[in-house]
Write a protein that holds these residues in place. Structure first.
Motif, PDB file in Angstrom:
ATOM      1  N   GLY A  25       0.755  -1.402  -0.127  1.00  0.00           N
ATOM      2  CA  GLY A  25      -0.216   0.236  -0.353  1.00  0.00           C
ATOM      3  C   GLY A  25       1.180   1.309   0.083  1.00  0.00           C
ATOM      4  N   PHE A  26       1.763   1.315   0.892  1.00  0.00           N
ATOM      5  CA  PHE A  26       3.045   2.522   0.703  1.00  0.00           C
ATOM      6  C   PHE A  26       3.213   2.473  -0.344  1.00  0.00           C
ATOM      7  N   ALA A  27       3.834   1.443  -1.631  1.00  0.00           N
ATOM      8  CA  ALA A  27       4.644   1.942  -2.482  1.00  0.00           C
ATOM      9  C   ALA A  27       3.916   2.200  -3.660  1.00  0.00           C
ATOM     10  N   ALA A  28       2.294   1.919  -3.622  1.00  0.00           N
ATOM     11  CA  ALA A  28       1.134   2.550  -5.176  1.00  0.00           C
ATOM     12  C   ALA A  28       1.236   3.944  -4.375  1.00  0.00           C
ATOM     13  N   THR A  29       1.494   3.910  -3.124  1.00  0.00           N
ATOM     14  CA  THR A  29       0.948   5.573  -2.826  1.00  0.00           C
ATOM     15  C   THR A  29       1.896   6.183  -2.991  1.00  0.00           C
ATOM     16  N   ALA A  30       3.480   6.219  -2.523  1.00  0.00           N
ATOM     17  CA  ALA A  30       4.377   6.308  -2.888  1.00  0.00           C
ATOM     18  C   ALA A  30       4.489   7.071  -4.690  1.00  0.00           C
ATOM     19  N   LEU A  31       4.349   5.977  -5.386  1.00  0.00           N
ATOM     20  CA  LEU A  31       4.541   5.770  -6.712  1.00  0.00           C
ATOM     21  C   LEU A  31       2.774   7.092  -7.295  1.00  0.00           C
ATOM     22  N   ALA A  32       1.812   6.528  -6.973  1.00  0.00           N
ATOM     23  CA  ALA A  32       0.740   7.683  -7.421  1.00  0.00           C
ATOM     24  C   ALA A  32       0.932   8.780  -7.171  1.00  0.00           C
ATOM     25  N   HIS A  33       0.811   9.486  -6.201  1.00  0.00           N
ATOM     26  CA  HIS A  33       2.066  11.096  -5.399  1.00  0.00           C
ATOM     27  C   HIS A  33       2.328  11.382  -5.378  1.00  0.00           C
ATOM     28  N   THR A  34       2.864  12.720  -6.342  1.00  0.00           N
ATOM     29  CA  THR A  34       4.219  13.102  -6.563  1.00  0.00           C
ATOM     30  C   THR A  34       3.753  14.573  -5.949  1.00  0.00           C
ATOM     31  N   THR A  35       2.305  15.372  -4.875  1.00  0.00           N
ATOM     32  CA  THR A  35       2.838  16.742  -4.230  1.00  0.00           C
ATOM     33  C   THR A  35       3.755  16.953  -3.624  1.00  0.00           C
ATOM     34  N   PRO A  36       4.389  17.910  -3.549  1.00  0.00           N
ATOM     35  CA  PRO A  36       4.975  18.066  -1.422  1.00  0.00           C
ATOM     36  C   PRO A  36       4.118  17.514  -0.772  1.00  0.00           C
ATOM     37  N   ARG A  37       3.379  17.440  -0.567  1.00  0.00           N
ATOM     38  CA  ARG A  37       2.304  18.113   0.435  1.00  0.00           C
ATOM     39  C   ARG A  37       2.433  16.494   0.944  1.00  0.00           C
ATOM     40  N   LEU A  42       4.281  11.165   3.582  1.00  0.00           N
ATOM     41  CA  LEU A  42       5.081   9.826   3.670  1.00  0.00           C
ATOM     42  C   LEU A  42       5.916   9.345   3.889  1.00  0.00           C
ATOM     43  N   SER A  43       6.481  11.267   4.214  1.00  0.00           N
ATOM     44  CA  SER A  43       8.293  10.734   4.732  1.00  0.00           C
ATOM     45  C   SER A  43       7.587  11.230   6.239  1.00  0.00           C
ATOM     46  N   ALA A  44       6.617  11.668   6.629  1.00  0.00           N
ATOM     47  CA  ALA A  44       6.354  11.275   8.312  1.00  0.00           C
ATOM     48  C   ALA A  44       6.231  10.200   8.600  1.00  0.00           C
ATOM     49  N   LEU A  45       4.997   9.413   7.778  1.00  0.00           N
ATOM     50  CA  LEU A  45       4.724   7.708   8.313  1.00  0.00           C
ATOM     51  C   LEU A  45       5.773   6.960   7.122  1.00  0.00           C
ATOM     52  N   THR A  46       7.079   7.804   6.529  1.00  0.00           N
ATOM     53  CA  THR A  46       8.137   6.473   6.812  1.00  0.00           C
ATOM     54  C   THR A  46       8.685   6.306   8.610  1.00  0.00           C
ATOM     55  N   VAL A  47       9.130   7.817   8.825  1.00  0.00           N
ATOM     56  CA  VAL A  47       9.505   8.523  10.271  1.00  0.00           C
ATOM     57  C   VAL A  47       8.975   7.079  11.120  1.00  0.00           C
ATOM     58  N   GLY A  48       7.427   7.409  11.024  1.00  0.00           N
ATOM     59  CA  GLY A  48       6.674   6.538  12.149  1.00  0.00           C
ATOM     60  C   GLY A  48       7.210   4.837  12.147  1.00  0.00           C
ATOM     61  N   ILE A  49       7.195   4.533  11.067  1.00  0.00           N
ATOM     62  CA  ILE A  49       7.455   3.147  10.419  1.00  0.00           C
ATOM     63  C   ILE A  49       8.684   2.696  10.968  1.00  0.00           C
ATOM     64  N   ALA A 225      -3.017  -0.136   5.622  1.00  0.00           N
ATOM     65  CA  ALA A 225      -2.590  -0.759   4.244  1.00  0.00           C
ATOM     66  C   ALA A 225      -3.880  -0.507   3.229  1.00  0.00           C
ATOM     67  N   VAL A 226      -5.347  -0.646   3.399  1.00  0.00           N
ATOM     68  CA  VAL A 226      -5.795  -0.253   2.518  1.00  0.00           C
ATOM     69  C   VAL A 226      -6.217   0.769   2.368  1.00  0.00           C
ATOM     70  N   ALA A 227      -5.783   1.865   3.426  1.00  0.00           N
ATOM     71  CA  ALA A 227      -6.178   2.936   3.445  1.00  0.00           C
ATOM     72  C   ALA A 227      -5.026   3.643   2.442  1.00  0.00           C
ATOM     73  N   LEU A 228      -4.393   3.211   2.663  1.00  0.00           N
ATOM     74  CA  LEU A 228      -2.811   3.792   1.485  1.00  0.00           C
ATOM     75  C   LEU A 228      -3.397   3.266  -0.294  1.00  0.00           C
ATOM     76  N   ALA A 229      -3.586   1.673  -0.100  1.00  0.00           N
ATOM     77  CA  ALA A 229      -3.987   1.534  -1.569  1.00  0.00           C
ATOM     78  C   ALA A 229      -4.898   1.982  -1.995  1.00  0.00           C
ATOM     79  N   TRP A 230      -6.787   2.522  -1.131  1.00  0.00           N
ATOM     80  CA  TRP A 230      -7.338   3.328  -1.427  1.00  0.00           C
ATOM     81  C   TRP A 230      -6.451   4.941  -2.225  1.00  0.00           C
ATOM     82  N   SER A 231      -6.050   5.456  -1.137  1.00  0.00           N
ATOM     83  CA  SER A 231      -4.905   7.085  -2.200  1.00  0.00           C
ATOM     84  C   SER A 231      -4.477   6.637  -3.199  1.00  0.00           C
ATOM     85  N   ALA A 232      -4.687   6.094  -3.585  1.00  0.00           N
ATOM     86  CA  ALA A 232      -3.214   5.681  -4.719  1.00  0.00           C
ATOM     87  C   ALA A 232      -3.984   6.138  -5.844  1.00  0.00           C
ATOM     88  N   PHE A 233      -5.275   5.973  -5.959  1.00  0.00           N
ATOM     89  CA  PHE A 233      -6.298   6.355  -6.787  1.00  0.00           C
ATOM     90  C   PHE A 233      -6.814   7.488  -6.903  1.00  0.00           C
TER      91      PHE A 233
END
Length: 234
Positions: A25-37, A42-49, A225-233
């Motif tokens: 889910g994280f990979a799908a979202t990271a590859l789908a979104h390119t905006t700075p926000r 995603l950076s904050a989520l990575t730090v949390g993980i 995971a579901v929320a991340l995958a859903w946000s990719a769309f």
């Protein structure tokens, strides 16, 4: 090199199937979104993980130094042009954002590697992918996790031996050829010994795998995971 380390962190208590789902889910979202926000979130989520798995940021940077070096070089190469203006800033920024997203995915994978035993990774794959394909994939993942650190150790030994014999005085091409040849020789020798060891231990395609079970924390992580995958769309 990053390897599994026993611990009592939240990430260690999660089912490996949950961690795989979060990674996908994280990979799908990271590859789908390119905006700075989106990248900031995603950076904050990575730090949390990384914090949840108690991963050392310095060790992660050292383990991925070659991959991160290539990712850092990509924007410079993408921005170069053969004519005026000689450097395309827009292309460099686009490539830099893509490299940053890949780096975030690598950091999340580091949390998985540190918190998941090899046997549980194999069990998760074989119970997710049914039949012979799942068995082959599970065995492949297990062998890679166990075999790659050994090969890296062999290459490190070869380099240290060359340095002790003044191999650093030779040309870079000569050193690379020697290391490559000796590394391949060691790899084939290791593969032969591995094959013999598997036969001696009556290698089984479907051994008794460790039990896996979801807990309450897993359901929360699966929701993420579901929320991340859903946000990719969107």
């Amino acid at each position: 090199m990053l390897t599994y380390e026993p611990d009592a962190t939240i990430a260690h208590r999660l089912d490996p199937r949950t961690k795989l789902a979060v990674q996908i889910g994280f990979a799908a979202t990271a590859l789908a979104h390119t905006t700075p926000r989106a990248l900031a979130l995603l950076s904050a989520l990575t730090v949390g993980i990384l914090f949840a798995a108690r991963v050392s940021l310095w060790r992660t940077l050292v383990a991925y130094r070659f991959a991160l070096g290539i990712l850092a070089l990509a924007p410079l190469l993408a921005g170069l042009t053969l004519g005026s203006p000689w450097f395309d800033t827009a292309a460099a920024v686009t490539s830099g954002l893509a490299s940053y997203r890949v780096a975030l995915v690598l950091f999340v994978s580091a949390a998985y590697v540190r918190s998941t035993p090899v046997r549980k990774s194999r069990a998760a794959i074989q119970r997710t992918v049914p039949g012979k394909p799942g068995q082959v994939l599970g065995i492949g993942v297990a062998l890679v996790f166990r075999f790659l650190p050994v090969l890296r150790g062999d290459l490190r030994t070869i380099r240290q031996a060359m340095a002790a014999r003044l191999g650093t005085e030779r040309s870079a091409v000569d050193r690379a050829g020697t290391i490559g040849l000796l590394g391949l020789t060691r790899a084939f020798d290791r593969a032969d010994r591995l094959s013999l060891a598997l036969r001696a231990r009556c290698f089984a395609w479907n051994p008794t795998l460790p039990p896996l079970a979801f807990s309450r924390v897993d359901y929360l992580a699966l929701g993420l995971a579901v929320a991340l995958a859903w946000s990719a769309f969107y």
